[in-house]
Design an enzyme around this catalytic site. Structure first.
Site, PDB file in Angstrom:
ATOM      1  N   GLY A   1     -10.397   2.226  -6.032  1.00 10.66           N
ATOM      2  CA  GLY A   1     -10.427   3.675  -5.878  1.00 10.66           C
ATOM      3  C   GLY A   1      -9.612   4.216  -4.730  1.00 10.66           C
ATOM      4  N   ILE A   2     -10.134   5.241  -4.062  1.00  6.23           N
ATOM      5  CA  ILE A   2      -9.412   5.907  -2.986  1.00  6.23           C
ATOM      6  C   ILE A   2      -9.154   4.943  -1.835  1.00  6.23           C
ATOM      7  CG2 ILE A   2      -9.528   7.760  -1.273  1.00  6.23           C
ATOM      8  CD1 ILE A   2     -11.197   9.363  -3.269  1.00  6.23           C
ATOM      9  N   GLY A   3     -10.151   4.121  -1.490  1.00  8.78           N
ATOM     10  CA  GLY A   3      -9.968   3.172  -0.393  1.00  8.78           C
ATOM     11  C   GLY A   3      -8.812   2.226  -0.630  1.00  8.78           C
TER      12      GLY A   3
ATOM     13  N   TYR B   1     -25.524  13.880  -1.291  1.00  4.08           N
ATOM     14  CA  TYR B   1     -24.136  13.471  -1.033  1.00  4.08           C
ATOM     15  C   TYR B   1     -23.424  14.516  -0.182  1.00  4.08           C
ATOM     16  CZ  TYR B   1     -19.183  12.615  -2.052  1.00  4.08           C
ATOM     17  OH  TYR B   1     -17.828  12.404  -1.946  1.00  4.08           O
TER      18      TYR B   1
ATOM     19  N   THR C   1     -12.505   0.757   5.040  1.00  2.00           N
ATOM     20  CA  THR C   1     -13.759   0.363   4.400  1.00  2.00           C
ATOM     21  C   THR C   1     -13.776   0.847   2.953  1.00  2.00           C
ATOM     22  OG1 THR C   1     -14.965   2.373   5.065  1.00  2.00           O
ATOM     23  CG2 THR C   1     -14.941   0.521   6.618  1.00  2.00           C
ATOM     24  N   GLY C   2     -14.572   0.159   2.142  1.00  2.00           N
ATOM     25  CA  GLY C   2     -14.648   0.518   0.734  1.00  2.00           C
ATOM     26  C   GLY C   2     -13.296   0.443   0.053  1.00  2.00           C
ATOM     27  N   SER C   3     -12.532  -0.604   0.361  1.00  2.00           N
ATOM     28  CA  SER C   3     -11.116  -0.630  -0.038  1.00  2.00           C
ATOM     29  C   SER C   3     -10.795  -1.595  -1.167  1.00  2.00           C
ATOM     30  CB  SER C   3     -10.251  -0.972   1.182  1.00  2.00           C
ATOM     31  OG  SER C   3     -10.773  -2.065   1.907  1.00  2.00           O
TER      32      SER C   3
ATOM     33  N   SER D   1     -15.308  15.286   2.003  1.00  2.00           N
ATOM     34  CA  SER D   1     -15.226  15.768   0.625  1.00  2.00           C
ATOM     35  C   SER D   1     -15.385  17.271   0.594  1.00  2.00           C
ATOM     36  CB  SER D   1     -16.358  15.126  -0.199  1.00  2.00           C
ATOM     37  OG  SER D   1     -16.573  15.799  -1.416  1.00  2.00           O
TER      38      SER D   1
END
Length: 262
Positions: free
Chosen positions: A18-20, A152, A13-15, A139
């Site tokens: 960035g990191i994803g 967050y 997800t969120g890919s 995180s």
């Protein structure tokens, strides 16, 4: 160590960036078929094009998975996966007493509830097949909550509990569930965040050094982590070689968290 994920399907997800995206590239390079998801179709198309050079062609699903409709669209397009990486996350600086109820709800729904819902959907199939990998991108803020974004930090602490709990639910099935504690990482969003906290129009390298020195002084590498360094841990945890690692919170934080344990 040679990691071979041929024949496995991974959803990240969120890919789209960035990191994803780095995680998706790493999984594809190891041979996995990758499902990319995000809200922006153009970014997803660009991400899929990058993956074609890494491994099997990627599938893209444009959806806002914080909504019921978007969640349903994703699981309809990818009804079963072998590897689930919950890397979707949003963040932003805000004085603690100015965070509104709506902001608290939005960040929890995005960072935590989307991951819970996807785990609830995919975990039964994994356990029935006797193999699977579920991961949550946590995180350093989970254990060293920053005063400038406690909402967050709360969501990332929650992911540690979610990960440990689902690992217990999957006990003895051949499915592993872990969280990855990412430290301060170099992404476009973090560049914007750094420039929020570091005054003046400094060149990026100087701004980064100032940010680490003034706001993340316990980092032992004294630089931002590159997304591929996070991806390396995720790819390992997705592999058969990580079969005895479950219920854990594994740190890729550059030594930032000043603790032996998470």
């Amino acid at each position: 160590m040679r990691i071979d994920l041929s024949g496995k399907t991974a959803l990240v997800t969120g890919s789209s960036q960035g990191i994803g995206l780095a995680i998706a590239e790493g999984l594809a390079a190891a041979g996995a078929r990758v499902v990319l998801t995000g809200r922006n179709e153009d970014r997803l198309a660009e991400a899929a094009a990058r993956l074609r050079d890494a491994g099997p062609e990627a599938t893209t699903v444009a959806a806002d998975i914080t909504s019921d409709e978007g969640h349903a669209r994703l699981v309809a397009a990818a009804p079963d996966v072998d590897i689930l990486v919950n890397s979707l996350g949003v963040f932003g600086a805000r004085p603690a007493l100015e965070i509104t109820d709506d902001e608290w709800r939005r960040i929890f729904d995005t960072n935590v509830l989307t991951a819970v819902r996807l785990t609830r959907h995919y975990l039964p199939g994994m356990t029935a097949r006797g193999w699977g990998r579920v991961q949550y991108l946590a995180s350093d803020s989970a254990v060293a909550v920053p005063v400038e974004m406690i909402h967050y930090g709360m969501t990332k602490t929650a992911l540690l509990a979610v990960s440990r709990g689902f690992a217990k639910a999957a006990a003895g099935t051949g499915v592993t569930v872990n969280s990855v504690i990412a430290g301060p990482t170099h992404t476009g969003g973090v560049e914007d965040f750094v420039h929020q906290l570091v005054p003046g129009d400094l060149p990026w390298e100087e701004a980064q050094r100032t940010f680490m020195r003034e706001h993340r002084p316990t980092s032992l590498i004294q630089r931002l982590i590159e997304p591929v360094e996070i991806a390396n841990m995720v790819v390992y945890l997705s592999s058969p070689q990580a079969s005895a690692t479950t219920g854990g919170a594994l740190r890729v934080d550059g030594g930032y968290v000043n603790s032996i344990l998470p």
